[in-house]
Design a protein around this motif. Structure first.
Motif, short mmCIF file in Angstrom:
data_model
loop_
_atom_site.label_atom_id
_atom_site.label_comp_id
_atom_site.label_asym_id
_atom_site.label_seq_id
_atom_site.Cartn_x
_atom_site.Cartn_y
_atom_site.Cartn_z
N GLY A 101 0.81 -1.22 0.00
CA GLY A 101 0.00 0.00 0.00
C GLY A 101 0.84 1.26 0.00
N GLY A 102 1.99 1.23 0.66
CA GLY A 102 2.86 2.40 0.72
C GLY A 102 4.18 2.17 0.02
N GLY A 103 4.20 1.33 -1.01
CA GLY A 103 5.44 0.94 -1.67
C GLY A 103 5.75 -0.51 -1.33
N TYR A 104 6.35 -1.22 -2.26
CA TYR A 104 6.60 -2.65 -2.07
C TYR A 104 7.61 -2.90 -0.96
CZ TYR A 104 8.37 -7.35 -3.17
OH TYR A 104 8.77 -8.65 -3.09
N ALA A 105 7.25 -3.79 -0.04
CA ALA A 105 8.14 -4.14 1.06
C ALA A 105 7.72 -5.51 1.59
CB ALA A 105 8.08 -3.10 2.17
N PHE A 106 8.65 -6.19 2.28
CA PHE A 106 8.27 -7.40 2.99
C PHE A 106 9.15 -7.61 4.21
CE2 PHE A 106 10.97 -9.32 -0.50
CZ PHE A 106 12.01 -9.79 0.30
N ASP A 107 8.64 -8.42 5.12
CA ASP A 107 9.33 -8.77 6.36
C ASP A 107 9.05 -10.25 6.59
OD1 ASP A 107 10.27 -9.16 8.93
OD2 ASP A 107 9.38 -7.33 9.74
N VAL A 108 10.04 -11.11 6.35
CA VAL A 108 9.82 -12.56 6.40
C VAL A 108 10.94 -13.25 7.17
CG1 VAL A 108 8.58 -12.55 4.19
CG2 VAL A 108 11.06 -13.02 4.23
#
Length: 278
Positions: free
Chosen positions: A81-88
């Motif tokens: 929603g605010g730019g592509y990101a991930f935390d995995v």
């Protein structure tokens, strides 16, 4: 320090109109029937695309497999929603990160166009005393490919779904149960002519991503859509790489922040140099 980098997953998918040419009334009717089915598929995928884009994040389980290597499993949050990101969290051994992380899983972030890995502080080198390792996307995709990757929303589910319109053909493979949920299974194919700017990210063999995929000349995407018009599973075949993403739940945009600079060692140039020498 010798590094072997084995992470890179993507997500983009496709679907489009099927063109049929035939002679005679029977051929015309068949063409009309195919067009009607394609319109129905495209409408269903458009609804799923809109819903996915409207929701800002998802809890996911991901498996990335390449030819001759053990699959890498990951679990966590993808946000767009605010730019592509991930935390995995990913499997340390499968990702061949044991030299840098002794724990069975390694936390990995993608934010602001760079990958961050939670590592054990090293006694020497660029990671001496550092908790995080940073690798810019340009080290994975090349400068041109990184711009294409980041500009297209990277591997976010929203970007994947929005790419549906570029495929040459799409199929409705019927009803299937996935993770206990009733879904409709669709398959779409994207050949080299439809890769567009993604060819810069995945098709160049002299980049790290190109080495992993083998230089993708085509892509196949399967999507299983539930009754709520949201994807339950996405599966992409990109050259020699297959990525499967299962959605546990969707939610509001999740905030993913880059680690403090003082705790981060940047290995972008090290990886670029190593890739150039291979």
């Amino acid at each position: 320090m010798k590094l072997k980098y084995t992470a890179a997953w993507v997500g983009f998918t496709a679907a489009a109109m099927v063109a049929v040419s035939a002679c005679g009334s029977e051929g015309v009717k068949k063409a009309v029937d195919v067009a009607d089915r394609t319109d129905a598929i495209m409408a269903a995928l458009a609804r799923a695309t809109d819903r996915t884009e409207d929701l800002g994040s998802a809890e996911v389980k991901v498996s990335t497999a390449t030819t001759g290597a053990a699959p890498i499993s990951m679990e966590g949050t993808y946000s767009w929603g605010g730019g592509y990101a991930f935390d995995v969290e990913m499997d340390t051994k499968a990702a061949q990160m044991q030299q840098l992380q002794h724990a069975p899983t390694t936390r990995m972030l993608f934010v602001d166009g760079a990958y961050y890995y939670d590592v054990d502080p090293q006694p020497s080198g660029p990671l001496k005393g550092k908790e995080w390792m940073r690798i810019d996307a340009s080290a994975v995709f090349g400068e041109k490919g990184a711009k294409a990757f980041n500009g297209a929303g990277g591997g976010s589910p929203a970007a994947s779904m929005k790419g549906l319109k570029y495929a040459k053909n799409v199929e409705d493979l019927g009803k299937e149960t996935v993770d206990g949920r009733s879904t409709t299974h669709y398959r779409a194919r994207l050949d080299q002519a439809q890769l567009g700017k993604f060819k810069d990210a995945y098709g160049e063999k002299d980049t790290l991503s190109g080495a992993i995929t083998g230089g993708a000349s085509s892509m196949t995407m399967d999507v299983w859509v539930g009754g709520d018009n949201l994807p339950v599973r996405l599966k992409q075949e990109i050259g020699a790489m297959t990525v499967t993403m299962d959605f546990e739940k969707f939610g509001r945009t999740a905030v993913v922040k880059a680690p403090p600079a003082a705790e981060t060692g940047d290995l972008t140039e090290v990886v670029k140099d190593a890739t150039g020498k291979q």
